[in-house]
Design an enzyme around this catalytic site. Structure first.
Site, PDB file in Angstrom:
ATOM      1  CG  HIS A  29      -2.250  -7.600   5.836  1.00 37.03           C
ATOM      2  ND1 HIS A  29      -2.787  -8.849   5.581  1.00 37.03           N
ATOM      3  CD2 HIS A  29      -2.816  -6.768   4.928  1.00 37.03           C
ATOM      4  CE1 HIS A  29      -3.623  -8.762   4.548  1.00 37.03           C
ATOM      5  NE2 HIS A  29      -3.657  -7.511   4.143  1.00 37.03           N
ATOM      6  CG  HIS A  84      -7.609  -5.277   5.786  1.00 38.91           C
ATOM      7  ND1 HIS A  84      -8.488  -5.026   4.751  1.00 38.91           N
ATOM      8  CD2 HIS A  84      -6.663  -6.091   5.267  1.00 38.91           C
ATOM      9  CE1 HIS A  84      -8.098  -5.669   3.671  1.00 38.91           C
ATOM     10  NE2 HIS A  84      -6.977  -6.316   3.949  1.00 38.91           N
ATOM     11  N   GLY A 124      -3.460  -5.269  -4.754  1.00 32.33           N
ATOM     12  CA  GLY A 124      -3.644  -6.612  -4.209  1.00 32.33           C
ATOM     13  C   GLY A 124      -4.747  -6.706  -3.170  1.00 32.33           C
TER      14      GLY A 124
END
Ligand code: 5GP
Length: 145
Positions: A104, A102, A95
């Site tokens: 989340h 990064h 995804g």
């Protein structure tokens, strides 16, 4: 895939693209997700030209996860969130849509569902206000460039 120096997070790191920044160290930068899945959705990126977790310099990765811990604590406090979810996607099959590593950070509440991933751009005033709330729970930072 090779690292694209002009991906959006690389541009944000170089201050060539805008972002609602909340925290910065020598190794990492944190800013609000433009299309938050929940209010307070924050991203932490390493200052390294790394497409995914497997490419990041280990020392920068260590600095990044420390920044994740610090910012997640501030997000939890700012949003009075009972739960905090950390997500990190590697490769399109997982995804990943922006190819600069990064993390989340997402506040979670019982019964509050996620919005769809990377779909709906949030109002700038809302993002600015959320960034202010998070910054207020962090040590003071030098002014953004
Ligand atoms: P990924 O799908 O790669 O794990 O996550 C990329 C994230 O970046 C998504 O949550 C998406 O909403 C966010 N995003 C995409 N473009 C921008 C942008 O220009 N600025 C910011 N701050 N976030 C972005």
């Amino acid at each position: 895939m090779s690292y694209d120096n002009d991906n959006i997070f690389a541009k944000i790191l170089r201050a060539e693209a805008p972002a609602f920044r909340v925290y910065e160290t020598d190794g990492a930068l944190a800013f609000m997700d433009l299309m938050p899945q929940v209010p307070g959705h924050t991203l932490v990126v390493p200052k390294d030209a790394a497409e995914n977790l497997f490419d990041v310099d280990p020392d920068i990765l260590a600095a990044t996860i420390l920044a994740v811990q610090t910012v997640a604590g501030a997000v939890k406090q700012a949003f009075e969130a009972p739960g905090i979810m950390i997500a990190q996607l590697n490769g399109p099959a997982a995804g990943q849509t922006v190819f600069h590593t990064h993390f989340h950070i997402m506040p979670r509440f019982e019964g509050l569902e996620f919005k769809l991933h990377a779909r709906e751009v949030e109002d700038a005033a809302v993002l600015a206000s959320h960034a202010r709330r998070i910054r207020a729970c962090l040590p003071p930072q030098p002014p953004a460039p």
